[in-house]
Write an enzyme that holds these catalytic residues in place. Structure first.
Site, PDB file in Angstrom:
ATOM      1  N   GLY A 379       0.798  -1.215   0.000  1.00 14.39           N
ATOM      2  CA  GLY A 379       0.000   0.000   0.000  1.00 14.39           C
ATOM      3  C   GLY A 379       0.835   1.272   0.000  1.00 14.39           C
ATOM      4  O   GLY A 379       1.989   1.304  -0.451  1.00 14.39           O
ATOM      5  N   SER A 380       0.273   2.328   0.558  1.00  9.14           N
ATOM      6  CA  SER A 380       0.839   3.669   0.437  1.00  9.14           C
ATOM      7  C   SER A 380       2.166   3.863   1.153  1.00  9.14           C
ATOM      8  O   SER A 380       2.810   4.898   0.977  1.00  9.14           O
ATOM      9  CB  SER A 380      -0.161   4.696   0.966  1.00  9.14           C
ATOM     10  OG  SER A 380      -1.347   4.672   0.217  1.00  9.14           O
ATOM     11  N   SER A 381       2.601   2.916   1.952  1.00  8.68           N
ATOM     12  CA  SER A 381       3.877   3.077   2.652  1.00  8.68           C
ATOM     13  C   SER A 381       5.047   3.169   1.689  1.00  8.68           C
ATOM     14  O   SER A 381       6.124   3.646   2.059  1.00  8.68           O
ATOM     15  CB  SER A 381       4.097   1.919   3.630  1.00  8.68           C
ATOM     16  OG  SER A 381       4.032   0.675   2.966  1.00  8.68           O
TER      17      SER A 381
END
Length: 692
Positions: A379-381
């Site tokens: 995801g956005s990490s």
């Protein structure tokens, strides 16, 4: 004058004759003596020679110990005694081995759980008479059989179930012993049972004189001082795998030796292996005069790990407690993973994993190896890598703004952020976790100027460029950690434009938790990707195990690469990651932390198949992630936390678990800089080596 010369001529032949005669006598005496030795006394000398024997015994030495970074022993050895059987070089028939097995069964207690159905059939054939075995195969079948192995196969198949069921418990114990004895190699001691009791040792000692080939050997077994803490990453030992037998034998190992078979034990086998003691005994003559030459053995070299066992225990406790609080928050298995490492050196300070499979009753839920073997969409990490990729490709630059609104592409579900943020720059995009900012960069790299001029003229090139850029951080690449096997994650391939957009927000390719930690460490370390490591030093063994010996080898930090981005770009992204913690998506837990962390949250959407048959269905959920480092200005610890396959909040999933784990872990790390009490005592675990 003439008479004198004639007289001298007579003297020469006489001297020659005397010389020839003397040589003849000497040769005659020599031949006579040889005849006496070979013909008359030959049998006596043969008997004398048979009374001379030379034996060499090689006694295993314990493996090297493992210490944590503060000198606490984490992997130790427990001395024990094993009963062994050495098959002589001459062929020993099965009946002789079976008789020995019967005698041993009365002296030692053995487990029978490893006995297979085939073992039982082979054993029954051994107990049969020749006539009984002959009657198992018909005459017509024998006429068609071409090899002895085919005949034996038929005999094995014809052993009746009644005969198998008739085997008694005593028969099975004899079989278990016979099975181990038969697996040995000529002139090499084969372990029959490890860890014999004192009573068994005494009984064996009293009966060794009538048990040829049976001996009691000093041995050692690995013991894990702090129980399951970091246990799986220490690795295991066991018998040499068949496929590696030639490799080890060519390096001086005995076929019956135990070796490291996984993780650190395997990776550092050459270091941990002890030097065997060698006892050479020579017995000669009728009086059995013997001489013994002993070369002492030595424990293997010791390893000093990068791991802080006190911090490791704390991280395990934090993750386990959060999983307890989570309750029924997971779609299937409850699991979470976390890595703490020093971004400057690559030292793995702690690496913990938890996995509780649905329906499992196992008490041990540790899954530390999952940090290097299990890959997830993060995801956005990973958006810090996406922003830097966009900078380097030229489709964005520090301060560049994009309009965060829904993206609608043909044959693709609508792409958008959690909400429409409007015009945002790169730092704001990281702070609020804008998906659309990443989409815009990906589309421009692929030749799509959305919405009016979207031709996708460089779709494959964009995929390749993004993956190459990500690999510089360690995403999708080998991390280089000192373990024999790890996962590099999975590439989703390169199909349609919509998948490229997913790739830019961490929802297409998969990565391991360790790769995630290396990625954020690279940013914390100003663009230098350092090789993660679990071992810092190799030390000589010393008698006092609480002391460390002299340094044999010290491993210095290894820089794998420097990312292809300018200092300005990296600094810009670093500030964006700091904003995430002070005013962005992670500010609720981290804005007031005195150690000033920087980081990036992530929530990857997942669909997990559950149920069987007609009840099979897909359930929506998410994988929660958080990466970061601290302190912001002088990073000394980087972290990655992954909590996969959580139910959606509306379905009862607990949110913010990755952030909670990271918050507590960082608190503990900085608290330990002030006060240390050492690792908590635990019940040691004794290894059960694989003897197969």
């Amino acid at each position: 004058m003439g008479k004198s010369r004639q007289k001298k001529k007579h003297h020469v032949p006489i001297r020659l004759n005397v010389l020839f005669f003397a040589v003849f006598v000497l040769f005659s005496a020599l031949i006579l003596r040889l005849g006496m030795v070979q013909i008359v006394e030959g049998q006596e000398f043969v008997k004398e020679l048979e009374k001379t024997s030379d034996t060499t015994a090689r006694i295993d030495a314990p493996r090297g110990l493992m210490y944590d970074r503060y000198g606490n022993i984490v992997v130790d050895n427990e001395l024990e005694l094993s009963v062994t059987y050495t098959n002589p070089s001459r062929t020993t028939n099965s009946e002789t081995i079976l008789e020995l097995a019967r005698e041993l069964e009365e002296l030692i207690d053995v487990e029978t759980d490893r006995i297979t159905e085939r073992d039982k059939r082979d054993f029954i054939l051994l107990l049969m008479t020749e006539e009984e075995r002959y009657n198992l195969v018909t005459r017509e079948e024998r006429q068609e059989i071409e090899t002895a192995s085919e005949e034996y196969r038929l005999e094995v198949e014809r052993v009746s179930e009644e005969a198998i069921q008739a085997l008694t418990e005593q028969d099975l114990r004899v079989l278990a012993i016979y099975r181990e004895m038969s697996r040995g190699y000529a002139n090499a001691p084969q372990r029959i049972k490890r860890g014999i009791t004192d009573e068994e040792s005494h009984q064996l000692s009293e009966n060794l004189y009538r048990l040829p080939g049976i001996d009691i050997q000093r041995d050692s077994r690995r013991t894990y001082v702090y129980g399951n803490s970091f246990r799986s990453l220490f690795g295991s030992t066991g018998a040499i795998p068949k496929e590696k037998l030639d490799y080890y034998v060519s390096r001086g190992y005995d076929r019956s030796d135990f070796v490291g078979t996984s993780f650190l034990e395997l990776q550092y086998e050459d270091v941990l292996r002890g030097k065997k003691a060698v006892i050479e005994t020579s017995t000669r003559g009728q009086d059995n005069e013997s001489s013994v030459n002993e070369r002492p053995g030595q424990r293997g070299n010791d390893l000093v790990l990068s791991v802080d066992m006190e911090l490791q225990q704390k991280l395990e406790e934090i993750i386990e407690e959060e999983m307890r609080k989570a309750g029924n928050s997971f779609i299937l298995d409850r699991s979470a993973y976390g890595v703490l490492m020093d971004p400057r050196t690559g030292d793995i300070l702690a690496m913990a994993g938890f996995n509780d499979p649905a329906g499992s009753n196992s008490r041990n839920k540790a899954d530390h190896i999952g940090n290097v073997t299990k890959a997830f969409e993060m995801g956005s990490s990973i958006k810090a890598a996406s922003v830097l990729t966009g900078f380097e490709s030229g489709v964005a630059y520090p301060g560049k703004v994009f309009n965060d609104r829904p993206i609608r592409l043909p044959s693709t579900p609508e792409k958008k952020s959690v909400r429409n943020y409007g015009w945002v720059n790169d730092q704001k995009a990281l702070e609020v976790s804008s998906n659309v900012y990443m989409f815009e960069m990906g589309m421009l790299m692929a030749g799509c100027q959305y919405p009016n001029n979207c031709r996708w003229t460089n779709l494959q090139g964009a995929y390749d460029e993004v993956r190459y850029s990500f690999s510089q951080f360690g995403l999708g690449a080998e991390t280089g950690i000192d373990l024999p096997s790890t996962s590099t994650g999975l590439s989703g391939g390169s199909q349609v434009p919509g998948n490229l957009l997913d790739l830019m927000i961490g929802q297409y390719d998969t990565y391991t938790t360790l790769q995630l930690a290396q990625y954020i460490s690279t940013i914390a370390n100003d663009g230098y990707r350092v090789q993660p490591r679990l071992v810092n030093e190799v030390r000589e063994p010393v008698a006092d195990r609480n002391d460390l010996g002299a340094v044999v080898q010290k491993f210095e930090p290894t820089i794998l690469n420097r990312i292809d981005m300018s200092d300005e770009y990296i600094s810009r992204v670093q500030q964006g990651l700091r904003n995430v913690m002070t005013s962005g998506t992670a500010s609720g837990r981290f804005s007031n932390k005195s150690y000033q962390p920087a980081g990036k949250t992530g929530t990857a959407q997942v669909r997990v198949a559950v149920g069987e048959g007609d009840n099979r269905r897909l359930v929506d959920g998410n994988t929660q992630t958080l990466v970061g480092y601290a302190p912001f200005n002088q990073p000394e610890v980087a972290f990655a936390i992954v909590v996969p396959n959580v139910k959606l909040e509306r379905n009862g999933g607990r949110q913010g678990m990755a952030q909670e784990i990271a918050s507590q872990a960082l608190d503990v790390y900085f608290d330990l800089k002030e006060v240390r009490n050492g690792p908590k005592a635990a019940t040691p675990i004794l290894e059960q080596p694989d003897t197969e």
